[in-house]
Design an enzyme around this catalytic site. Structure first.
Site, short mmCIF file in Angstrom:
data_model
loop_
_atom_site.label_atom_id
_atom_site.label_comp_id
_atom_site.label_asym_id
_atom_site.label_seq_id
_atom_site.Cartn_x
_atom_site.Cartn_y
_atom_site.Cartn_z
N GLY A 9 0.82 -1.21 0.00
CA GLY A 9 0.00 0.00 0.00
C GLY A 9 0.85 1.25 0.00
O GLY A 9 2.00 1.24 0.44
N GLN A 38 2.52 9.92 1.72
CA GLN A 38 3.89 9.39 1.69
C GLN A 38 4.70 10.01 0.56
O GLN A 38 5.92 9.88 0.50
CB GLN A 38 3.87 7.87 1.57
N CYS A 92 6.12 -0.77 6.32
CA CYS A 92 5.69 0.47 5.69
C CYS A 92 6.85 0.99 4.86
O CYS A 92 7.99 0.99 5.33
CB CYS A 92 5.32 1.48 6.78
N LEU A 93 6.54 1.46 3.66
CA LEU A 93 7.62 1.95 2.78
C LEU A 93 8.25 3.22 3.34
O LEU A 93 9.31 3.64 2.87
CB LEU A 93 7.09 2.17 1.37
N HIS A 115 -4.12 0.29 7.81
CA HIS A 115 -2.79 0.90 7.80
C HIS A 115 -2.79 2.17 6.94
O HIS A 115 -2.26 3.21 7.33
CB HIS A 115 -1.79 -0.15 7.27
N GLU A 116 -3.42 2.07 5.77
CA GLU A 116 -3.43 3.23 4.85
C GLU A 116 -4.35 4.34 5.34
O GLU A 116 -4.02 5.52 5.21
CB GLU A 116 -3.81 2.79 3.43
N HIS A 144 -2.55 6.41 7.65
CA HIS A 144 -1.67 7.40 7.00
C HIS A 144 -2.41 8.70 6.72
O HIS A 144 -1.87 9.79 6.86
CB HIS A 144 -1.11 6.86 5.68
#
Ligand code: NI
Length: 188
Positions: free
Chosen positions: A66, A71, A116-117, A159-160, A163
């Site tokens: 994701g 981000q 997470c990226l 999770h997203e 963000h």
């Protein structure tokens, strides 16, 4: 299924130290500008490429499922998820202005830990998430839809959505006891 581009889309992902990740993203209105539609498709291509081993190695990527707009430093309530349902077959989700219509009482966590990226260090601990949710959202062309998600996909959506609210998964881990209450939740 769309064809992947020959080269990696130019996506720069912020690291957790960047304070922009803490911003609350804002709802968007439709139609989206063409540049947003292109960016969304680039993000999806990037994620899919990151999940294909040969490509991941060629470009020295980390696998990601994701990616949220914030981000990239853009505070719009937009994220994408690419989920490998079977080897080489990917489901792609464009999620804009999401709302959670309902969520299960049952909680799960990813046994190996979330990733997470934007978080480029080893982490440990469990993040309790709802096992199932009903989501309402829009796609990049302004089409509204409802979607039921479960298990890993439900975790990815939470999770997203976090963000979009400036929350990182590490915020949800008790730093003194990263495995606190572990036996109250089901591991997946
Ligand atoms: Ni993330």
């Amino acid at each position: 299924m769309s064809k992947l581009p020959k080269s990696l889309p130019n996506i720069e992902i912020l690291d957790e130290k960047d304070k922009r990740l803490r911003k609350i993203s804002k709802n968007v209105t439709f139609p989206l500008p063409e540049e947003d539609i292109k960016r969304i498709h680039d993000m999806i291509d990037y994620l899919e490429m990151s999940q294909i081993e040969d490509i991941r190695e060629k470009y020295d990527l980390r696998a990601g499922m994701g990616l949220a707009y914030i981000q990239l430093g853009i505070a719009k309530r937009i994220f994408v998820i690419v989920y490998e349902v079977e080897e080489g077959k990917f489901d792609r989700y464009v999620v804009i202005n999401p709302k959670i219509k309902s969520e299960s009482e049952e909680m799960v966590y990813i046994a190996e830990g979330e990733g997470c990226l934007s978080i480029n260090r080893p982490t440990e601990g469990i993040v309790p998430r709802h096992a199932r949710m009903l989501i309402n959202a829009f796609d990049e062309y302004g089409n509204e839809y409802d979607l039921r998600v479960r298990e890993e996909l439900s975790v990815a959506f939470q999770h997203e959505i976090d963000h979009l609210d400036g929350i990182l998964f590490t915020d949800r881990i008790d730093s003194k006891n990263p495995y606190k209450n572990q036996n109250r939740y089901r591991s997946i």
